[in-house]
Scaffold this active site. Sequence first.
Site, mmCIF file in Angstrom:
data_model
loop_
_atom_site.group_PDB
_atom_site.id
_atom_site.type_symbol
_atom_site.label_atom_id
_atom_site.label_comp_id
_atom_site.label_asym_id
_atom_site.label_seq_id
_atom_site.Cartn_x
_atom_site.Cartn_y
_atom_site.Cartn_z
ATOM 1 N N GLY A 282 -4.557 25.805 -22.178
ATOM 2 C CA GLY A 282 -3.513 25.721 -21.361
ATOM 3 C C GLY A 282 -2.809 27.157 -21.531
ATOM 4 O O GLY A 282 -2.681 27.640 -20.315
ATOM 5 N N ASP B 12 -11.234 29.219 -18.473
ATOM 6 C CA ASP B 12 -9.780 29.032 -18.416
ATOM 7 C C ASP B 12 -9.408 30.386 -17.281
ATOM 8 O O ASP B 12 -8.558 30.071 -16.628
ATOM 9 C CB ASP B 12 -9.144 29.585 -19.794
ATOM 10 C CG ASP B 12 -9.330 28.465 -20.690
ATOM 11 O OD1 ASP B 12 -9.576 27.337 -20.306
ATOM 12 O OD2 ASP B 12 -9.278 28.673 -22.038
ATOM 13 N N LEU C 37 -20.304 26.142 -13.123
ATOM 14 C CA LEU C 37 -21.724 26.370 -13.529
ATOM 15 C C LEU C 37 -22.221 27.433 -14.334
ATOM 16 O O LEU C 37 -23.228 28.170 -14.159
ATOM 17 C CB LEU C 37 -22.695 26.085 -12.410
ATOM 18 C CG LEU C 37 -22.349 24.619 -11.498
ATOM 19 C CD1 LEU C 37 -22.968 24.747 -10.154
ATOM 20 C CD2 LEU C 37 -22.969 23.578 -12.119
ATOM 21 N N GLY C 38 -21.232 28.075 -15.307
ATOM 22 C CA GLY C 38 -21.742 29.190 -15.953
ATOM 23 C C GLY C 38 -22.021 30.518 -15.087
ATOM 24 O O GLY C 38 -21.416 30.462 -14.131
ATOM 25 N N GLU D 280 -6.194 18.727 -23.953
ATOM 26 C CA GLU D 280 -6.203 18.952 -25.402
ATOM 27 C C GLU D 280 -4.899 18.382 -26.237
ATOM 28 O O GLU D 280 -4.953 18.107 -26.938
ATOM 29 C CB GLU D 280 -6.131 20.640 -25.545
ATOM 30 C CG GLU D 280 -7.480 21.448 -25.428
ATOM 31 C CD GLU D 280 -7.417 22.686 -25.820
ATOM 32 O OE1 GLU D 280 -8.404 23.173 -26.310
ATOM 33 O OE2 GLU D 280 -6.528 23.449 -25.438
ATOM 34 N N SER E 249 -8.764 39.001 -22.607
ATOM 35 C CA SER E 249 -9.869 39.458 -21.569
ATOM 36 C C SER E 249 -9.428 39.182 -20.004
ATOM 37 O O SER E 249 -10.205 39.291 -19.014
ATOM 38 C CB SER E 249 -10.979 38.651 -21.937
ATOM 39 O OG SER E 249 -11.332 37.423 -21.531
HETATM 40 P P1 ADP Z 1 -16.544 26.886 -19.375
HETATM 41 O O1 ADP Z 1 -16.213 28.022 -20.184
HETATM 42 O O2 ADP Z 1 -15.343 25.858 -19.289
HETATM 43 O O3 ADP Z 1 -17.747 26.140 -19.637
HETATM 44 P P2 ADP Z 1 -18.100 28.128 -17.307
HETATM 45 O O4 ADP Z 1 -19.126 28.488 -18.290
HETATM 46 O O5 ADP Z 1 -18.822 27.115 -16.211
HETATM 47 O O6 ADP Z 1 -16.910 27.194 -17.794
HETATM 48 O O7 ADP Z 1 -17.785 29.262 -16.693
HETATM 49 C C1 ADP Z 1 -16.517 29.201 -15.840
HETATM 50 C C2 ADP Z 1 -16.773 30.365 -14.680
HETATM 51 O O8 ADP Z 1 -16.788 31.732 -15.299
HETATM 52 C C3 ADP Z 1 -18.038 30.347 -13.804
HETATM 53 O O9 ADP Z 1 -17.919 29.238 -12.695
HETATM 54 C C4 ADP Z 1 -18.108 31.614 -13.267
HETATM 55 O O10 ADP Z 1 -17.449 31.889 -12.276
HETATM 56 C C5 ADP Z 1 -17.659 32.533 -14.455
HETATM 57 N N1 ADP Z 1 -18.866 32.827 -15.511
HETATM 58 C C6 ADP Z 1 -19.217 32.394 -16.447
HETATM 59 N N2 ADP Z 1 -20.433 32.886 -17.034
HETATM 60 C C7 ADP Z 1 -20.324 33.932 -16.451
HETATM 61 C C8 ADP Z 1 -21.380 34.911 -16.493
HETATM 62 N N3 ADP Z 1 -22.269 35.194 -17.365
HETATM 63 N N4 ADP Z 1 -21.461 36.045 -15.486
HETATM 64 C C9 ADP Z 1 -20.409 35.761 -14.386
HETATM 65 N N5 ADP Z 1 -19.447 35.102 -14.368
HETATM 66 C C10 ADP Z 1 -19.507 33.793 -15.318
HETATM 67 NA NA NA Z 2 -14.007 37.212 -22.722
#
Ligand code: ADP
Ligand code: NA
Length: 303
Positions: free
Chosen positions: A41, A253, A221-222, A139, A292
């Site tokens: 949060g 976040d 989706l990362g 949380e 960051s």
């Molecule tokens: P969490 O940290 O909750 O698991 P994600 O891993 O899905 O969430 O990451 C959240 C968002 O951060 C993604 O939708 C993407 O926009 C950004 N992100 C995450 N990893 C990368 C990466 N390696 N490069 C660029 N953007 C990223």
């Molecule tokens: Na970071």
Amino acid sequence: MGHVAILGVFVADTTFNADRQPRMGETILGNSFTLGPGGKGSNQAVAAGRAGGEAHFVARIGRDAFGDMARKVWAEAGVTPAVIDSDEATGAAMIFIEAGSGDNAIIVVPGAAGGITPADVEARADVIGGASVFITQLEQPMDAAMRGLEIAREGGAATILNPAPAAELPEGMLSLCDYITPNETEAEALSGIAVRDLTSARAAADALLAMGVAKAVIVTLGAQGVLYHDRDRSVPVPAITAGPVVETTGAGDAFNGAFATGLAEGMDPVAAARFGCACAGLSVTRPGAAASMPTRAEIDKLL
Ligand code: ADP
Ligand code: NA
């Protein structure tokens, strides 16, 4: 533009790097240590504030050194605290990082923030009900999150649930959410559908809409970005690369804080998701979570 109200947890992240974990009864020497602000949060509030939002953070916080750390990081990010002071200790996370592999093992003690009650949330009804966007996570206790969503709804705020960490939701919670922002793991935990790619993310999002989410599901989706999915359209929003990836802690976040800010500014939700991806894309190029989070000028330059 109205304000963003964030209900959640602050903890101090204590991060230990060592070659291995100690066995029970053993003391070992580690390699390095850092202390910094954490809690989903609070990180989302910092992301929202730095992204240009008028962010108000609702949490319970101890009257101690970690509480002072929280107030300092919020002040630096332009976040207005709407906190309930507590005699309990501010919580902390013990993050063990194994040298070499980088694997981690974590203990989180939410402390003061974990003791927030529905009555505490009601005491901040002005901040929550008066927001244009409200966001919370999982949380803090479920009943407090639920009360926050109800008050936000009654006040006419758009509501976002970031269902992290993954947990079973109480009856009726999803229908209080305009938007839900699970990552792959959380989407799978909630829908029962394994999420690996856009196709499976769509199936999980459809299941969550059928379970009562009011407007849209945004699956993060990362490195693949996010899927924005509502009853009329399903739009992949690619991740935005801003440089070499250094640390992805707090990426979710960053996305959530900026997505909330974008919505509060009146952006279309797909545009807000793109704004969130830019914020998250910048955050992963720097170490730390709260530390960051990029400024609005940095996000605008990237877009
Ligand atoms: P969490 O940290 O909750 O698991 P994600 O891993 O899905 O969430 O990451 C959240 C968002 O951060 C993604 O939708 C993407 O926009 C950004 N992100 C995450 N990893 C990368 C990466 N390696 N490069 C660029 N953007 C990223
Ligand atoms: Na970071």
